[in-house]
Design a protein around this motif. Structure first.
Motif, mmCIF file in Angstrom:
data_model
loop_
_atom_site.group_PDB
_atom_site.id
_atom_site.type_symbol
_atom_site.label_atom_id
_atom_site.label_comp_id
_atom_site.label_asym_id
_atom_site.label_seq_id
_atom_site.Cartn_x
_atom_site.Cartn_y
_atom_site.Cartn_z
ATOM 1 N N ARG A 1 0.865 -1.177 0.000
ATOM 2 C CA ARG A 1 0.000 0.000 0.000
ATOM 3 C C ARG A 1 0.903 1.229 0.000
ATOM 4 N NH1 ARG A 1 -2.580 0.601 4.702
ATOM 5 N NH2 ARG A 1 -4.397 1.660 3.832
ATOM 6 N N VAL A 2 0.738 2.087 -1.009
ATOM 7 C CA VAL A 2 1.677 3.196 -1.225
ATOM 8 C C VAL A 2 0.949 4.531 -1.188
ATOM 9 C CG1 VAL A 2 3.354 4.198 -2.814
ATOM 10 C CG2 VAL A 2 3.132 1.721 -2.656
ATOM 11 N N LEU A 3 1.472 5.455 -0.403
ATOM 12 C CA LEU A 3 0.996 6.838 -0.402
ATOM 13 C C LEU A 3 1.998 7.690 -1.163
ATOM 14 C CD1 LEU A 3 -0.718 9.280 0.462
ATOM 15 C CD2 LEU A 3 0.595 9.326 2.612
ATOM 16 N N LEU A 4 1.577 8.231 -2.317
ATOM 17 C CA LEU A 4 2.415 9.151 -3.086
ATOM 18 C C LEU A 4 2.123 10.578 -2.640
ATOM 19 C CD1 LEU A 4 2.305 7.872 -6.789
ATOM 20 C CD2 LEU A 4 4.332 8.112 -5.363
ATOM 21 N N VAL A 5 3.118 11.249 -2.114
ATOM 22 C CA VAL A 5 2.972 12.649 -1.717
ATOM 23 C C VAL A 5 3.390 13.511 -2.906
ATOM 24 C CG1 VAL A 5 3.570 14.430 -0.052
ATOM 25 C CG2 VAL A 5 3.475 12.033 0.670
ATOM 26 N N ALA A 6 2.384 14.094 -3.555
ATOM 27 C CA ALA A 6 2.636 14.868 -4.773
ATOM 28 C C ALA A 6 3.137 16.272 -4.429
ATOM 29 C CB ALA A 6 1.350 14.959 -5.593
ATOM 30 N N PRO A 7 3.909 16.867 -5.321
ATOM 31 C CA PRO A 7 4.387 18.230 -5.066
ATOM 32 C C PRO A 7 3.258 19.253 -5.116
ATOM 33 C CG PRO A 7 5.632 17.144 -6.833
ATOM 34 C CD PRO A 7 4.427 16.310 -6.577
ATOM 35 N N MET A 8 3.398 20.304 -4.338
ATOM 36 C CA MET A 8 2.583 21.500 -4.501
ATOM 37 C C MET A 8 3.558 22.603 -4.911
ATOM 38 S SD MET A 8 0.260 23.719 -1.834
ATOM 39 C CE MET A 8 -1.068 22.568 -1.551
ATOM 40 N N SER A 9 3.879 22.620 -6.190
ATOM 41 C CA SER A 9 4.908 23.538 -6.679
ATOM 42 C C SER A 9 4.513 24.164 -8.011
ATOM 43 C CB SER A 9 6.234 22.793 -6.829
ATOM 44 O OG SER A 9 6.079 21.668 -7.670
ATOM 45 N N GLY A 10 3.208 24.322 -8.210
ATOM 46 C CA GLY A 10 2.755 24.971 -9.435
ATOM 47 C C GLY A 10 2.014 24.059 -10.371
ATOM 48 N N VAL B 1 7.804 13.074 -3.561
ATOM 49 C CA VAL B 1 8.496 13.451 -4.790
ATOM 50 C C VAL B 1 8.767 14.949 -4.807
ATOM 51 C CG1 VAL B 1 8.383 13.480 -7.308
ATOM 52 C CG2 VAL B 1 7.400 11.558 -6.056
ATOM 53 N N CYS B 2 10.038 15.323 -4.855
ATOM 54 C CA CYS B 2 10.488 16.699 -5.052
ATOM 55 C C CYS B 2 10.128 17.606 -3.867
ATOM 56 C CB CYS B 2 9.939 17.246 -6.368
ATOM 57 S SG CYS B 2 10.635 18.857 -6.826
ATOM 58 N N GLN B 3 9.324 18.647 -4.117
ATOM 59 C CA GLN B 3 9.070 19.695 -3.125
ATOM 60 C C GLN B 3 8.648 19.188 -1.742
ATOM 61 O OE1 GLN B 3 5.359 20.486 -2.749
ATOM 62 N NE2 GLN B 3 5.959 21.369 -0.789
ATOM 63 N N PRO B 4 7.757 18.174 -1.621
ATOM 64 C CA PRO B 4 7.312 17.774 -0.286
ATOM 65 C C PRO B 4 8.286 16.898 0.484
ATOM 66 C CG PRO B 4 6.210 16.412 -1.907
ATOM 67 C CD PRO B 4 7.022 17.438 -2.673
ATOM 68 N N VAL B 5 9.436 16.576 -0.084
ATOM 69 C CA VAL B 5 10.373 15.667 0.577
ATOM 70 C C VAL B 5 10.740 16.135 1.985
ATOM 71 C CG1 VAL B 5 12.792 14.913 0.542
ATOM 72 C CG2 VAL B 5 11.321 14.491 -1.424
ATOM 73 N N PRO B 6 11.220 17.382 2.182
ATOM 74 C CA PRO B 6 11.600 17.780 3.550
ATOM 75 C C PRO B 6 10.414 17.837 4.501
ATOM 76 C CG PRO B 6 11.750 19.642 2.029
ATOM 77 C CD PRO B 6 11.546 18.426 1.198
ATOM 78 N N GLY C 1 14.392 13.114 -4.897
ATOM 79 C CA GLY C 1 14.814 14.400 -5.444
ATOM 80 C C GLY C 1 14.250 15.615 -4.765
ATOM 81 N N GLY C 2 14.401 15.731 -3.449
ATOM 82 C CA GLY C 2 13.852 16.883 -2.735
ATOM 83 C C GLY C 2 14.912 17.696 -2.013
ATOM 84 N N PRO C 3 14.624 18.979 -1.703
ATOM 85 C CA PRO C 3 15.621 19.880 -1.103
ATOM 86 C C PRO C 3 15.671 19.788 0.420
ATOM 87 C CG PRO C 3 13.635 21.113 -1.611
ATOM 88 C CD PRO C 3 13.380 19.691 -2.065
ATOM 89 N N VAL C 4 16.146 18.666 0.958
ATOM 90 C CA VAL C 4 16.298 18.554 2.409
ATOM 91 C C VAL C 4 17.341 19.557 2.896
ATOM 92 C CG1 VAL C 4 16.982 17.023 4.294
ATOM 93 C CG2 VAL C 4 15.577 16.148 2.421
ATOM 94 N N ASP C 5 18.460 19.639 2.199
ATOM 95 C CA ASP C 5 19.486 20.650 2.484
ATOM 96 C C ASP C 5 19.868 21.336 1.179
ATOM 97 O OD1 ASP C 5 21.484 22.278 3.337
ATOM 98 O OD2 ASP C 5 22.831 20.680 4.026
ATOM 99 N N PRO C 6 19.234 22.468 0.863
ATOM 100 C CA PRO C 6 19.502 23.149 -0.412
ATOM 101 C C PRO C 6 20.957 23.568 -0.585
ATOM 102 C CG PRO C 6 17.514 24.018 0.639
ATOM 103 C CD PRO C 6 18.192 23.149 1.650
ATOM 104 N N ASP C 7 21.665 23.785 0.531
ATOM 105 C CA ASP C 7 23.054 24.238 0.433
ATOM 106 C C ASP C 7 24.032 23.098 0.173
ATOM 107 O OD1 ASP C 7 22.147 26.747 0.856
ATOM 108 O OD2 ASP C 7 23.190 27.098 2.750
#
Length: 425
Positions: free
Chosen positions: A106-115, A177-182, A207-213
């Motif tokens: 059973r898989v929950l995909l957390v989709a981005p809210m990035s536009g 996926v992506c934006q919601p990762v952190p 592929g998400g920005p946990v640490d952008p730096d």
């Protein structure tokens, strides 16, 4: 910029371009021009069709378009989308496969809210459906949400994820996926501390920005160059009179789309030039590769101003997740509290949005998690979209993800992840 006038002006510009395309298509297709067989009319008609379609897509929510999936019995099973939890700013939906027994995965995909809408993960859902029961966070367009519904910021986003995970129960595999990762990482840590029984079995971060730096990109540099005041002044507008969310402060999807396109302007310009040429020659198709991609890519949604600004300030500027100082409703989240949830990090070698290293930082924050429950993979040659859609995802990453589920689940395997054919239409 915080005016309804600027929002309506932008919408008027989009509407005008759609009208110009429709006018050019209609005029150049008029039968009388058959008496003057000049290629100019075919080019004008092709330009009009492509332009009209492109600007019309910008205000249309795409359909999921997943109608059937082939089961283990080699029969086509209908797919129905049911809403399990409905909230003002987002819903939890389930892709119910009619006539199929419950799947062990059973898989929950957390989709981005990035536009973009959650349908950006359509191919990801299709690839998982033959082997999993799939649930998706379906975020709503802020322009359609009345001001009376209140605010929605990054902490509200985390609270939604906590509620969704609690609703589905502990026998769930979460893929962000992506934006919601952190934020998903923080929501999982919050559950680990406050409601351990509701924790998911695994957490896959793609592929998400946990640490952008950790590996700066053009996206992170943009956030550094502008102050929050400048960003608010330049990017935030009030929804115009046309929509139910009139007066709500938002970051318009059209502005986000413009920034996406500007990052690869040459590539997009060439793609549209090639499409117009093919249309003029009569060599294009309703569902060709160009239309399939851009029908989704050009369909954009507005984000609430508070969500956009708090994401930039707290994730990118203050690096609250990277420094483990993120808080929800006054409660500081400690990512080190994750001790039982297996964490898998997926990155793309050529990801120019969340470069390799940004997502990998999550494993370093999971100080309470044994190394046996940590995994990571960098996909050679893959860009940002390639790590959750396309050939790299289907052939390489998807089997790794399914095997990770099985290795950290009490449920028996239904069939081999590496050998299962992806057969959803």
């Amino acid at each position: 910029m915080k005016s309804m006038f600027s929002y309506d002006l932008m919408e008027s510009a989009r509407n005008t371009n759609e009208w110009l395309g429709a006018s050019a298509r209609a005029m150049a297709s008029y039968p009388v021009w058959g008496l003057v067989p000049h290629p100019m009319f075919k080019v004008m008609s092709a330009w009009g069709r492509v332009t009209e379609r492109s600007f019309a897509r910008m205000v249309i929510k795409p359909d999921w378009g997943i109608r059937t999936v082939v089961g283990e019995d080699d029969r086509d099973h209908l797919v129905e989308i049911e809403t399990l939890v409905d909230r003002p700013f987002g819903s939890l939906i389930h892709f119910k496969v009619v006539g199929r027994d419950p799947m062990p995965r059973r898989v929950l995909l957390v989709a981005p809210m990035s536009g973009h809408y959650s349908t950006l993960l359509r191919s990801t859902v299709k690839s998982l459906l033959p082997d999993c029961d799939v649930y998706v966070t379906d975020w709503h367009n802020a322009r359609d949400i009345p001001v009376s519904a209140g605010k929605f910021d990054i902490e509200d986003y985390a609270a939604y994820l906590v509620d969704f995970m609690r609703h589905l129960g502990p026998d769930i595999h979460v893929v962000a996926v992506c934006q919601p990762v952190p934020i998903t990482l923080a929501a999982t840590a919050l559950l680990a501390e406050t409601d351990p029984a509701a924790q998911p079995r695994t957490l896959t971060l793609i592929g998400g920005p946990v640490d952008p730096d950790a590996a700066p990109t053009e996206v992170t540099d943009f956030g550094r160059r502008l102050t929050m005041g400048q960003l608010e002044h330049l990017a935030i507008q009030r929804v115009g009179f046309k929509y139910a969310g009139a007066g709500r402060l938002v970051y318009p999807g059209l502005l986000q789309l413009a920034s996406f396109i500007s990052m690869n302007m040459d590539r997009h310009a060439q793609a549209f030039s090639d499409k117009i040429t093919a249309a003029a020659k009569g060599e294009d198709g309703e569902r060709d590769a160009h239309n399939r991609f851009y029908d989704e890519y050009l369909s954009v949604m507005d984000m609430t101003a508070e969500f956009y600004l708090s994401t930039v300030e707290r994730i990118f500027k203050n690096r609250e997740i990277a420094q483990n100082t993120f808080s929800v409703a006054g409660h500081q989240v400690d990512i080190g509290k994750i001790t039982d949830v297996a964490v898998h990090v997926i990155e793309g070698e050529k990801d120019d949005i969340s470069a390799p290293g940004q997502c990998l930082a999550a494993l370093g924050l999971c100080t309470g998690l044994p190394e046996s429950k940590k995994a990571s993979h960098v996909e050679p040659g893959a860009g940002h979209y390639g790590i959750f859609a396309g050939k790299s995802w289907r052939n390489n990453i998807r089997p790794l993800v399914l095997d990770f589920f099985d290795a950290n689940s009490s449920a028996p395997r239904r069939r081999s992840a590496a050998k299962t054919a992806i057969r959803a239409v």
